[in-house]
Structure formats: structure tokens, C-alpha cells
Enzyme design. Structure first.
Site: not given
Ligand code: PGA
Length: 251
Positions: A9-11, A94, A96, A166, A172, A212, A233-234
Site C-alpha cells: 500500500n504505497w499511500k 483503510h 486512514e 490492521e 506506521g 508495521s 505500507g512503509g
Molecule cells: P505500515 O502501513 O506497513 O506502514 O504500518 C500498513 C497500512 O496502512 O496498510
């Protein structure tokens, strides 16, 4: 046996040049799609560029869509639009988006129904906040999300759906849920799907853990019986790390 699925997930990261560099670096290195599904979910502007260059073993996803086919919805993108450029997956709900863009369970449900209509595979995100976990409300919160989000879906649809568990406190933050906690909650999600639909549906559905996930903890997470993959994500932003994460799912 459920096929593992690793999705990045590149956001809101990566320009066109950065996205191109990434895809050219990973394409040849990803394991066969017969063994693992590898997905990159990018922001809208580079979707077409990635779809055009996706190798045999990579598929591309979006991070959101609207539930209407078209209309006066400034700034939105429909499922049909995504399908028409060759996108295969779409992240729905998601945390967010739920927290920062007021996405309700009702909207999430409409988006899921529309994604299936457009022949996109949704990755539905559910999860609890730190306060909810510490208050012992994790199962109540996730149970309710699943009940509302999956309303009116057919068993056949749910069997092909991907759910990402999640925990919001792990996204994050560098704090991963322990593999036991992650597995327990994924197990609860599977049980809830069995209750809402049936056992065969629950056995078929793929459940990812997200929050994470990195190259140092993926092996342990993937060894758990209820975890079928990860939403990352990251750590999905670096080509080498993404390849390592996908390879870990094949072991
Ligand atoms: P993260 O994000 O791996 O950076 O914690 C995961 C996500 O929000 O899908």
C-alpha cells in the site's frame, strides 16, 4: 490451501519516475503467481503506467474508489474507471480513509458491492484503535465492522474477497502486533465470516495482517495458521524489500 497474498500500500508516495523505477526493478524477481499473489496498490496517477508494465507475476490495485458509476463527485474515481485501465484490486475502508475522510461502514459496504460488480478484487481493511484494544473491545468493534461492511454480499463474492486485519495502533508506528495477537484476531475474523456466511466461505477467504510489517517480522507472521498474507505500507516502498516480503510468503 489458500494462496498467500502480499500487497503493498504505497499511500500518497511515489512520483511517476519513482514508480517506474520500482516496477522495472521488481518485475523479473517476483515468484510465480501460481504460488503467491503480488499486488502493488498505488495512488491514482501512476496506476495506468504500472498496469502497462506489470509483469506476469504482479497485479496492480487502487487505494480507494467511489460507489457510484459516474456523476458530480469532484475528485472521485469510479470502479468502472479503474477496471477500464486494467486495475485488478482495490483497497476499501483503510483506517486512514475511515478516520481522515469520514468513510462510514455504510459507504464501505456500497463500495464493496460496486467493486464486485466491476470485477475488481477488494481488499477490505478492518481493525481496532489502541483505546478499543485496551478496553477489551477488539472483537466487538471488528465484529460490527464485518457485519455492516459485508451486508448483502453473496458467499461466492466473500470467498474471493481479501480482508486485511490492521490494528490502527500498529500502522506506521513501528509497533507490530505480536504474531499471536495478529493470528488470534485473524482467527476471530474467520469465525465471524463463518457465522455471517458459512464454514466453507470462511475457509476460502484470505486474511492478511497489516501494520508495521517488515522484512524482519514477515516470516513469523506468515507462519501463523490464520494469516494468509500481509498488507504493507512503509516497507513496500523499496523494491528489494518488497521482493523479499513476497518471497517470504512462498516459503
Ligand atoms: P505500515 O502501513 O506497513 O506502514 O504500518 C500498513 C497500512 O496502512 O496498510
Amino acid at each position: 490451501m489458500r494462496k498467500p497474498i502480499i500487497a503493498g500500500n504505497w499511500k500518497m508516495f511515489k512520483t511517476r519516475d519513482e514508480a517506474l523505477q520500482f516496477i522495472l526493478a521488481v518485475n523479473e524477481q517476483l515468484p510465480s503467481r501460481e504460488k503467491v499473489d503480488s499486488v502493488i496498490c498505488s495512488q491514482f496517477t501512476v496506476l495506468r503506467c504500472l498496469v502497462k508494465r506489470q509483469g506476469e507475476n504482479l497485479r496492480i490495485g487502487a487505494q480507494n474508489m467511489h460507489f457510484a458509476d459516474e456523476g458530480a463527485f469532484t475528485g472521485e474515481v469510479s470502479g468502472q474507471m479503474l477496471k477500464s485501465i486494467g486495475v485488478s484490486y482495490v483497497i476499501i475502508g483503510h483506517s486512514e480513509r475511515r478516520a481522515m475522510f469520514n468513510e462510514t461502514d455504510e459507504a464501505v459496504n456500497k463500495k464493496l458491492l460496486k467493486a464486485f460488480e466491476c470485477d475488481l478484487t477488494p481488499i477490505l481493511c478492518v481493525g481496532e484503535s489502541l483505546e478499543q484494544r485496551e478496553g477489551g473491545r477488539t472483537e466487538e468493534v471488528i465484529g460490527k465492522q464485518l457485519e455492516l461492511d459485508l451486508a448483502n454480499l453473496t458467499k461466492e463474492q466473500v470467498k474471493t474477497l481479501v480482508i486485511a486485519y490492521e490494528p490502527i495502533w500498529a500502522i506506521g508506528t513501528g509497533k507490530t502486533a505480536t504474531s499471536q495477537v495478529a493470528d488470534e484476531t485473524c482467527g476471530f475474523i474467520r469465525k465471524t465470516v463463518a457465522k455471517l456466511f458459512d464454514k466453507a466461505t470462511a475457509e476460502a477467504i484470505r486474511i492478511q495482517y497489516g501494520g508495521s510489517v517488515k522484512t524482519s517480522n514477515i516470516d513469523e507472521l506468515m507462519s501463523m495458521p490464520n494469516i494468509d498474507g500481509a498488507l504493507i505500507g512503509g516497507a513496500s516502498l523499496k523494491a528489494d524489500d518488497f521482493v523479499t516480503l513476497v518471497k517470504a510468503a512462498v516459503k
